[in-house]
Design a protein around this motif. Structure first.
Motif, PDB file in Angstrom:
ATOM      1  N   TYR A   5       0.862  -1.181   0.000  1.00  0.00           N
ATOM      2  CA  TYR A   5       0.000   0.000   0.000  1.00  0.00           C
ATOM      3  C   TYR A   5       0.898   1.230   0.000  1.00  0.00           C
ATOM      4  O   TYR A   5       2.010   1.200   0.529  1.00  0.00           O
ATOM      5  CB  TYR A   5      -0.871   0.033   1.261  1.00  0.00           C
ATOM      6  CG  TYR A   5      -1.913  -1.056   1.347  1.00  0.00           C
ATOM      7  CD1 TYR A   5      -3.008  -1.066   0.497  1.00  0.00           C
ATOM      8  CD2 TYR A   5      -1.811  -2.067   2.298  1.00  0.00           C
ATOM      9  CE1 TYR A   5      -3.980  -2.059   0.580  1.00  0.00           C
ATOM     10  CE2 TYR A   5      -2.774  -3.061   2.390  1.00  0.00           C
ATOM     11  CZ  TYR A   5      -3.845  -3.053   1.537  1.00  0.00           C
ATOM     12  OH  TYR A   5      -4.807  -4.026   1.632  1.00  0.00           O
ATOM     13  N   ILE A  10       3.862   0.731   2.354  1.00  0.00           N
ATOM     14  CA  ILE A  10       3.484  -0.156   3.459  1.00  0.00           C
ATOM     15  C   ILE A  10       3.412  -1.576   2.899  1.00  0.00           C
ATOM     16  O   ILE A  10       2.455  -1.942   2.212  1.00  0.00           O
ATOM     17  CB  ILE A  10       2.125   0.252   4.061  1.00  0.00           C
ATOM     18  CG1 ILE A  10       2.198   1.691   4.584  1.00  0.00           C
ATOM     19  CG2 ILE A  10       1.716  -0.710   5.179  1.00  0.00           C
ATOM     20  CD1 ILE A  10       0.866   2.332   4.831  1.00  0.00           C
ATOM     21  N   ALA A  27       2.333  -4.728   3.083  1.00  0.00           N
ATOM     22  CA  ALA A  27       1.378  -5.477   3.912  1.00  0.00           C
ATOM     23  C   ALA A  27       1.531  -6.984   3.739  1.00  0.00           C
ATOM     24  O   ALA A  27       1.354  -7.743   4.680  1.00  0.00           O
ATOM     25  CB  ALA A  27      -0.046  -5.047   3.577  1.00  0.00           C
ATOM     26  N   PRO A  56      -0.689 -11.573  14.570  1.00  0.00           N
ATOM     27  CA  PRO A  56      -1.071 -10.384  15.322  1.00  0.00           C
ATOM     28  C   PRO A  56      -1.740  -9.323  14.453  1.00  0.00           C
ATOM     29  O   PRO A  56      -1.675  -9.391  13.222  1.00  0.00           O
ATOM     30  CB  PRO A  56       0.258  -9.870  15.887  1.00  0.00           C
ATOM     31  CG  PRO A  56       1.338 -10.619  15.202  1.00  0.00           C
ATOM     32  CD  PRO A  56       0.756 -11.821  14.548  1.00  0.00           C
ATOM     33  N   GLY A  65      -1.190  -8.676   8.331  1.00  0.00           N
ATOM     34  CA  GLY A  65      -1.521  -8.856   6.923  1.00  0.00           C
ATOM     35  C   GLY A  65      -2.596  -9.893   6.639  1.00  0.00           C
ATOM     36  O   GLY A  65      -2.817 -10.259   5.479  1.00  0.00           O
ATOM     37  N   THR A  93      -5.392  -8.454   4.435  1.00  0.00           N
ATOM     38  CA  THR A  93      -4.833  -8.158   3.112  1.00  0.00           C
ATOM     39  C   THR A  93      -4.649  -9.450   2.325  1.00  0.00           C
ATOM     40  O   THR A  93      -5.046  -9.530   1.153  1.00  0.00           O
ATOM     41  CB  THR A  93      -3.476  -7.431   3.261  1.00  0.00           C
ATOM     42  OG1 THR A  93      -3.671  -6.273   4.072  1.00  0.00           O
ATOM     43  CG2 THR A  93      -2.916  -7.029   1.918  1.00  0.00           C
TER      44      THR A  93
HETATM   45  N1  LIG Z   1      -6.010   0.196   2.485  1.00  0.00           N
HETATM   46  C1  LIG Z   1      -4.857   0.309   3.118  1.00  0.00           C
HETATM   47  N2  LIG Z   1      -4.019   1.343   2.896  1.00  0.00           N
HETATM   48  C2  LIG Z   1      -2.842   1.447   3.521  1.00  0.00           C
HETATM   49  N3  LIG Z   1      -2.374   0.554   4.415  1.00  0.00           N
HETATM   50  C3  LIG Z   1      -3.165  -0.501   4.687  1.00  0.00           C
HETATM   51  C4  LIG Z   1      -4.429  -0.679   4.064  1.00  0.00           C
HETATM   52  N4  LIG Z   1      -4.992  -1.825   4.544  1.00  0.00           N
HETATM   53  C5  LIG Z   1      -4.103  -2.327   5.424  1.00  0.00           C
HETATM   54  N5  LIG Z   1      -2.998  -1.542   5.508  1.00  0.00           N
HETATM   55  C6  LIG Z   1      -1.785  -1.798   6.336  1.00  0.00           C
HETATM   56  O1  LIG Z   1      -1.302  -3.082   5.970  1.00  0.00           O
HETATM   57  C7  LIG Z   1      -0.875  -3.824   7.122  1.00  0.00           C
HETATM   58  C8  LIG Z   1      -1.642  -5.139   7.206  1.00  0.00           C
HETATM   59  O2  LIG Z   1      -3.005  -4.845   7.508  1.00  0.00           O
HETATM   60  P1  LIG Z   1      -4.150  -5.959   7.624  1.00  0.00           P
HETATM   61  O3  LIG Z   1      -5.432  -5.241   7.715  1.00  0.00           O
HETATM   62  O4  LIG Z   1      -3.977  -6.927   6.523  1.00  0.00           O
HETATM   63  O5  LIG Z   1      -3.775  -6.649   9.017  1.00  0.00           O
HETATM   64  P2  LIG Z   1      -4.566  -7.764   9.860  1.00  0.00           P
HETATM   65  O6  LIG Z   1      -3.593  -8.858  10.130  1.00  0.00           O
HETATM   66  O7  LIG Z   1      -5.816  -8.121   9.155  1.00  0.00           O
HETATM   67  O8  LIG Z   1      -4.891  -7.006  11.230  1.00  0.00           O
HETATM   68  P3  LIG Z   1      -6.160  -7.142  12.226  1.00  0.00           P
HETATM   69  O9  LIG Z   1      -5.932  -8.386  13.011  1.00  0.00           O
HETATM   70  O10 LIG Z   1      -6.036  -5.919  13.079  1.00  0.00           O
HETATM   71  O11 LIG Z   1      -7.418  -7.170  11.410  1.00  0.00           O
HETATM   72  C9  LIG Z   1      -1.080  -2.890   8.297  1.00  0.00           C
HETATM   73  O12 LIG Z   1       0.156  -2.281   8.577  1.00  0.00           O
HETATM   74  C10 LIG Z   1      -2.092  -1.896   7.815  1.00  0.00           C
HETATM   75  O13 LIG Z   1      -1.925  -0.664   8.456  1.00  0.00           O
END
Ligand SMILES: Nc1ncnc2c1ncn2[C@@H]1O[C@H](COP(=O)(O)OP(=O)(O)OP(=O)(O)O)[C@@H](O)[C@H]1O
Ligand SMILES: [Mg+2]
Length: 233
Positions: free
Chosen positions: A23, A30, A32, A51, A55, A58
């Protein structure tokens, strides 16, 4: 409507190699998802863990063709879908994937029966036939006596059963569950996980995002993410 490729028993349903998603926040990258390899075989039940911020969402969005990777390859049922158009992928998603979300996402003023039947109407199935199939699935998830109830007339666990019936209505090849018990109490969570396990034992391929160890225990395989990379699989 794309043809729905059904893989043989031994072929992977999903194979991704060195998949990345970056991202951009202005000029700040970022990363991800950072070079993930994963193979999912027909009938597997995978818990995607890690955690907050590791990601998971994503990666699930990439696996469900809801988002395009920045680089890497993705084969679905043997087809390299990396270069498929968004429209084609949207049709493919509707015909081969099912989704269950933490927040249920049911239409509030619509009966359980029509909530479940709706995805079939989008694919051109006649209303009567769609309702028959929906009734059959509501029976299967234990709601045969609640078909004309609206979501606000159902408990949280019952609403999640409706959303599971809806996810199954197209007989999807892969069922994606994103924190399916996140809004439910412990007892109801156990009931919902028993239902998801039953679908696994009937042969459904399931990919489930969860934070909770006791929920992941229902899966047969864990994929652990950390900082956008798989650290255990
Ligand atoms: N649309 C976006 N734009 C920019 N950064 C993003 C976007 N979506 C996610 N991120 C970043 O990508 C990384 C992974 O995010 P993700 O939402 O996949 O995590 P997660 O493991 O699902 O977390 P959670 O358990 O809190 O849901 C994080 O650092 C987040 O801030
Ligand atoms: Mg998430």
């Amino acid at each position: 409507m794309p043809t729905s490729p059904r893989p043989s028993k031994t072929e992977a349903i999903i194979r991704i190699t060195t998949l990345t998603k970056t991202y951009w926040n202005g000029a700040v990258a970022i990363p991800a998802v950072q070079g993930v390899d994963l193979t999912v075989r027909p009938g597997e039940f995978i818990a995607l863990m890690g955690p907050s911020g590791s990601g998971k969402s994503t990666l699930m969005n990439l696996l469900a063709f809801l988002d395009a990777p920045s680089s890497g390859s993705y084969w679905f049922a043997g087809n390299n879908i990396t270069d498929f158009s968004e429209d084609y992928l949207a049709d493919l998603r509707n015909s081969v994937l099912g989704f269950v979300f933490q927040q249920f996402h049911l239409l509030p003023r619509t009966t359980a029966l029509d909530n479940v039947a709706l995805p079939l109407l989008y694919t051109g199935v006649k209303r009567k036939q769609a309702r028959l199939r929906a009734a059959e699935l509501l029976q299967k998830v234990g709601l045969g006596d609640r078909v004309y109830h609206r979501p606000n007339e159902l408990s949280g666990g019952q609403q999640q059963r409706v959303s599971i019936a809806r996810a199954l209505v197209n007989n999807p090849m892969v069922l994606f569950c994103d924190e399916p018990t996140g809004n439910l109490d412990t007892k109801t969570s156990g009931d919902i996980m028993k239902l998801i396990s039953q679908l696994h034992h009937e042969g459904k391929t399931i990919i489930m995002v969860t934070h909770a160890e006791e929920i992941a225990d229902y899966a047969e395989r864990r994929v652990q993410l950390r900082d956008g990379k798989i650290v255990q699989s």
